[in-house]
Enzyme design. Structure first.
Site, PDB file in Angstrom:
ATOM      1  N   THR A 159       0.811  -1.244  -0.012  1.00 52.70           N
ATOM      2  CA  THR A 159       0.053  -0.041  -0.026  1.00 52.70           C
ATOM      3  C   THR A 159       0.819   1.222  -0.254  1.00 52.70           C
ATOM      4  OG1 THR A 159      -0.393  -0.076   2.458  1.00 52.70           O
ATOM      5  CG2 THR A 159      -2.045  -0.954   1.182  1.00 52.70           C
ATOM      6  N   HIS A 188       1.087 -16.705  -1.877  1.00 49.41           N
ATOM      7  CA  HIS A 188      -0.070 -16.499  -2.684  1.00 49.41           C
ATOM      8  C   HIS A 188       0.174 -16.279  -4.256  1.00 49.41           C
ATOM      9  CE1 HIS A 188      -1.902 -15.051   1.500  1.00 49.41           C
ATOM     10  NE2 HIS A 188      -1.439 -16.285   1.218  1.00 49.41           N
ATOM     11  N   CYS A 242      -1.905 -22.247 -17.519  1.00 48.85           N
ATOM     12  CA  CYS A 242      -3.169 -23.194 -18.013  1.00 48.85           C
ATOM     13  C   CYS A 242      -3.303 -24.231 -16.852  1.00 48.85           C
ATOM     14  CB  CYS A 242      -2.813 -24.125 -19.159  1.00 48.85           C
ATOM     15  SG  CYS A 242      -3.835 -24.998 -19.651  1.00 48.85           S
ATOM     16  N   CYS A 283      -5.701 -21.392 -23.351  1.00 47.39           N
ATOM     17  CA  CYS A 283      -4.403 -21.996 -23.666  1.00 47.39           C
ATOM     18  C   CYS A 283      -4.128 -22.100 -25.053  1.00 47.39           C
ATOM     19  CB  CYS A 283      -4.011 -23.335 -22.628  1.00 47.39           C
ATOM     20  SG  CYS A 283      -2.399 -23.903 -22.955  1.00 47.39           S
ATOM     21  N   CYS A 327      -3.187 -25.954 -25.493  1.00 48.33           N
ATOM     22  CA  CYS A 327      -4.286 -27.222 -25.337  1.00 48.33           C
ATOM     23  C   CYS A 327      -5.659 -26.739 -25.321  1.00 48.33           C
ATOM     24  CB  CYS A 327      -3.931 -28.063 -24.218  1.00 48.33           C
ATOM     25  SG  CYS A 327      -4.454 -27.283 -22.656  1.00 48.33           S
ATOM     26  N   SER A 351      -1.197  -8.448   8.571  1.00 45.95           N
ATOM     27  CA  SER A 351      -2.051  -8.245  10.080  1.00 45.95           C
ATOM     28  C   SER A 351      -2.161  -9.710  10.463  1.00 45.95           C
ATOM     29  CB  SER A 351      -3.538  -7.750   9.599  1.00 45.95           C
ATOM     30  OG  SER A 351      -3.309  -6.547   8.955  1.00 45.95           O
ATOM     31  N   ASN A 372       3.823  -3.225  11.620  1.00 48.58           N
ATOM     32  CA  ASN A 372       2.667  -3.324  11.213  1.00 48.58           C
ATOM     33  C   ASN A 372       1.645  -1.926  11.560  1.00 48.58           C
ATOM     34  OD1 ASN A 372       0.832  -4.590   9.156  1.00 48.58           O
ATOM     35  ND2 ASN A 372      -0.677  -5.057  10.918  1.00 48.58           N
ATOM     36  N   ILE A 431       5.644   1.063   7.544  1.00 46.33           N
ATOM     37  CA  ILE A 431       6.772   0.052   7.296  1.00 46.33           C
ATOM     38  C   ILE A 431       8.141   0.830   6.664  1.00 46.33           C
ATOM     39  CG2 ILE A 431       7.490  -1.921   6.109  1.00 46.33           C
ATOM     40  CD1 ILE A 431       3.933  -1.817   6.407  1.00 46.33           C
TER      41      ILE A 431
HETATM   42 ZN    ZN Z   1      -2.712 -25.850 -21.641  1.00 44.68          ZN
END
Ligand code: ZN
Length: 262
Positions: A27, A122, A130, A155, A158, A197, A221, A239
């Site tokens: 942020t 993440h 794909c 994709c 495929c 957090s 934080n 930060i």
């Molecule tokens: Zn594919």
């Protein structure tokens, strides 16, 4: 100020620092947290974007790609801030074991931390995958297809369903990254949280693994976290400011040590 001094001392005493980052550091580079109001999040409801809906409904995929197309320019144009650069300096000093991040914006890599030292729990927006054959495409390539009018890119190899290489709500965590993050958290001697957090699991488990294995725990934080009571030092401030002051102090103390040893 005392806390900044204390954190710089802990860093000096540590050999393997793991830095754990979340939305709070991004942020400060102008990338808005999906939990806070404003920008494109007012036009889209993130609760709509579960993995199950993405897999099961073409309407949902179309909506997701519309959202992702609107999000990408903000991500690709974002620049690291002084918090990211302070972490990169820890790497250059030989203190940083790795960065474990919940962010998908590649800002740690842009600030100079090598790719292999960044564990993206993440996922990342940099690639599109794909879901059928696993082929990866650079995001820029898919973005131009979206901009030339494709609603749901498929994709080329495929014809399978593709998705940005980020982890959606309801999508399993990446196994290799999660295992790697756990083992590095267990092996570090300082675990430094910057801008998370600590409410999303299993990411929020990492500081506890570190602490249980004898590491010092530091949290920077803006707001309090559920782990504050096990933490050695907590600072509820921005930060970038805190980290850059901390790293300046580490450098000054290292200089003093070098002078004293001659
Ligand atoms: Zn594919």
């Amino acid at each position: 100020m005392d806390k900044i001094n204390a954190i710089s001392d802990v860093i000096l005493q540590s050999k393997r620092v793991v830095v754990f980052t979340g939305a709070g550091i991004s942020t400060e580079s102008g990338i808005s947290d999906f939990r806070s109001p404003g920008g494109i999040w007012d036009r889209f409801d993130p609760n709509e974007f579960t993995y199950q809906k993405f897999l099961s409904s073409p309407e949902s995929r179309e909506k997701y790609w519309e959202f992702s197309k609107a999000l990408w320019p903000a991500i690709v144009d974002a620049e690291p801030n002084q918090g990211h650069y302070a972490i990169a300096e820890l790497y250059h000093m030989g203190k940083l074991d790795c960065v474990i991040t919940q962010n998908i914006d590649s800002l740690h890599q842009k600030s100079g931390v090598p790719e292999e030292r960044v564990i993206e729990l993440h996922g990342t927006l940099k690639w599109v995958i794909c879901l059928n054959c696993g082929q990866r495409y650079p995001r820029e390539q898919i973005q131009s297809r979206l901009e030339s009018g494709e609603k749901i890119p498929l994709c080329e190899a495929c014809g399978g369903i593709m998705k940005p290489a980020t982890i959606s709500f309801g999508q399993p965590m990446p196994e290799r990254e999660t295992r790697e993050a756990e083992s590095r958290s267990a092996a570090c001697d300082l675990f430094l949280v910057a801008g998370s957090s600590l409410v999303v699991y299993p990411a929020a488990q990492m500081p506890l693994i570190a602490k249980d294995n004898g590491a010092k725990l530091v949290i920077i934080n803006l707001t309090s976290t559920p782990h504050d009571h096990y933490t050695d030092i907590v600072i509820n401030e921005k930060i970038g400011q805190v980290l850059s002051q901390v790293v300046e102090q580490v450098k000054a103390k290292l200089r003093d040590e070098t002078l004293a040893s001659h």
